[in-house]
Design an enzyme around this catalytic site. Structure first.
Site, PDB file in Angstrom:
ATOM      1  N   HIS A 133      -6.733  -4.864  -1.203  1.00 57.77           N
ATOM      2  CA  HIS A 133      -6.127  -6.169  -1.206  1.00 57.77           C
ATOM      3  C   HIS A 133      -6.671  -7.148  -2.369  1.00 57.77           C
ATOM      4  O   HIS A 133      -6.448  -8.177  -2.090  1.00 57.77           O
ATOM      5  CB  HIS A 133      -6.078  -6.899   0.132  1.00 57.77           C
ATOM      6  CG  HIS A 133      -5.967  -5.970   1.279  1.00 57.77           C
ATOM      7  ND1 HIS A 133      -6.840  -5.066   2.041  1.00 57.77           N
ATOM      8  CD2 HIS A 133      -4.726  -5.816   2.071  1.00 57.77           C
ATOM      9  CE1 HIS A 133      -6.066  -4.552   2.798  1.00 57.77           C
ATOM     10  NE2 HIS A 133      -4.951  -5.053   3.005  1.00 57.77           N
ATOM     11  N   HIS A 181       0.713  -1.194   0.199  1.00 58.91           N
ATOM     12  CA  HIS A 181       0.105   0.079   0.003  1.00 58.91           C
ATOM     13  C   HIS A 181       0.815   1.340   0.003  1.00 58.91           C
ATOM     14  O   HIS A 181       0.318   2.628   0.418  1.00 58.91           O
ATOM     15  CB  HIS A 181      -0.917   0.024   1.288  1.00 58.91           C
ATOM     16  CG  HIS A 181      -1.832  -1.233   1.442  1.00 58.91           C
ATOM     17  ND1 HIS A 181      -2.493  -1.800   0.406  1.00 58.91           N
ATOM     18  CD2 HIS A 181      -1.918  -2.083   2.502  1.00 58.91           C
ATOM     19  CE1 HIS A 181      -3.029  -2.812   0.792  1.00 58.91           C
ATOM     20  NE2 HIS A 181      -2.833  -3.047   2.140  1.00 58.91           N
TER      21      HIS A 181
END
Lengths: 333, 333
Positions: B217, B56
């Site tokens: 995700h 991320h």
């Protein structure tokens, strides 16, 4: 081709519109929306003006502001701005000290900026710096010399800082030409991109291929090779970069090296920082210790996957100009 | 799967190494290299600590520094950091005023941060803020509430600024919980990504498909629909975002709205700024005039193509905290 876009012919204009809305304190559209200019001009300062095809954002429009560019002219995707755009930018941002044009070395850009300079010669003092940093394209290969790629950020930042501090047109031209000898870049692509206007892929790579020495308009690279690990990629780029400096620059001491890892648009920060660490070590092992680094997405080829490495062997004055304050939409410190 | 990488099991560590080398003035590795911490701690300040799976970036490690996080714990790609990492970060960065843990709302993260808090409870005063901004995942759909996505940047920035200005642990906890009600985000994916460890694509979209309400995700979105133009995409995201605020926030005046367009890693600035312009207009047309914007790549899903929109309806104090100076590797002003 999936892009965040309404229609191909509105792609560039809608993106520039978003940039201006998001950074109204720093930039505004110039006459007829044909260029983006610094909102508050600094009277008596040389106007530093750049531009080129769209698709390389944040270059150049994202670098308009205090301490960098006074105006940026954007063409269609991968297409030079017209001479009219460039003349309009000069007319609106020259506050008396003349205009310095910063032009990436591509035939179309060079031609249109030259034409603009001729058209405006009676009204403005004008000089031009052609950026030529691509280590993959030597003067021996192309009559017009090296391509201008991510090193353009260094040239625009340092010239912008010098102009902000009062350098005159002749001094900026000398500085820009010296910078050209001190900056080398080289890129690798893992995946090409698709130009909205014709929905055509610039080039297509197999799952095990990469393109070394790639340009930022989907031009062919130096060679297409088997995809490799990051250490090997950085070695390929780094060795060529080191080899392509003029010998006096390479041998003249590396007072203040600046190392840039630039993503081409489709490569995320986790990969860029990985490359930054490896490149840092690579150059250190070759006796060049980076004094400053920059990691991110600065000169793109739409959403091409890949990155370029730029090494700038700056002298002390140039390094201080790099570090000087800057306030633009996409580069500020 | 082509990534700038040496080996999957060194991917995260080598990227963090690059980040630390590039920003040595701001950050350093903590004990055993299990987390990244602010180089110069501010004694007596509450330690603001976050973390989560890798993939991320620049969240969270790129936001360590003055005015934001004191430490960030990074797990494997899309995998929570271990309780040991989090405890080590608390032990090293708590200078006496306690620790505030900022946790994105995913089962694994919540569990490991909870476990760490229990393990360290005898040594540290600890409170936790769970970030829940994803408008695509309502409390009605999941027992644990909304997912934490790009709004996490707002929570970390504002809590970090408040901690820097001397807020105590209780005040930060109250502020964080209030922020949660004031921030809504939603994303769209145009292309999935591939996780290095298993070389598996998170999801696969056809050339005419997009995934609305996607997580970071590779979780499934709210719906898979026909790919649409930017206006339509922003309308889909924007309407849902506006609808998902608690009624008192939505009706209580929109003192200082903050609008963020966040790229997921594979989407270039030209598209992000296009989306920023359209989102700006969309919210204005709905009576919400952005007072400040942020456009770029802040919370990614490796190199997934797509973006998320975040709207934060801040009060005057929170807005000032957002605007307060910050100096981290990937967010600074």
């Amino acid at each position: 081709m999936k892009k965040i876009m309404n229609a191909p012919d509105a792609f560039v204009a809608e993106s520039l519109e978003g940039l201006v809305r998001a950074h109204e304190g720093l930039v505004t559209f110039g006459a007829g929306r044909t260029f983006i200019r610094r909102r508050d001009l600094a009277p008596g300062k040389v106007a530093v003006i750049s531009g080129g095809g769209a698709g390389h954002e944040p270059l150049h429009s994202g670098f308009v502001g205090r301490g960098m560019l006074d105006a940026a002219c954007t063409g269609h995707v991968f297409t030079s701005p017209t001479p009219d755009q460039i003349v309009a930018a000069m007319d609106e941002t020259d506050t008396g000290a003349g205009c310095l044009l910063v032009v990436k070395n591509y035939d179309g850009d060079v031609m249109n900026f030259e034409m603009a300079a001729e058209m405006a010669a009676s009204r403005h003092a004008i000089d031009t710096v052609i950026v030529e940093d691509d280590a993959a394209t030597g003067p021996s290969l192309r009559s017009r010399g090296r391509r201008g790629i991510a090193g353009t950020v260094v040239v625009e930042k340092i010239l912008g800082a010098a102009a902000e501090q009062g350098s005159n047109l002749a001094a900026l031209k000398t500085l820009g030409d010296d910078l050209n000898r001190r900056i080398r870049s080289m890129g690798v692509a893992l995946r090409g991109t698709t130009v909205p206007e014709n929905a055509r892929e610039t080039f297509s790579l197999g799952p095990d291929e990469m393109e070394i020495g790639v340009g930022i308009h989907g031009e062919p690279g130096l060679e297409r090779t088997r995809f490799a690990g990051a250490n090997e990629i950085i070695r390929l780029l780094g060795e060529r970069i080191l080899a392509e400096f003029p010998s006096d620059v390479a041998e003249g001491g590396t007072a203040r090296p600046l190392l840039i890892v630039n993503g081409f648009g489709g490569t995320p920060p986790i990969e860029l920082y990985l490359a930054q660490g490896i490149a840092h070590r690579f150059f250190e092992n070759h006796g060049v210790v980076p004094a400053r680094t920059l990691t991110g997405t600065f000169v793109t080829s739409l959403d091409m996957a890949g990155l370029s490495i730029t090494l700038a062997l700056l002298d002390e004055v140039q390094f201080k100009l790099w570090c000087a304050p800057v306030a633009t939409p996409c580069l500020s410190w």
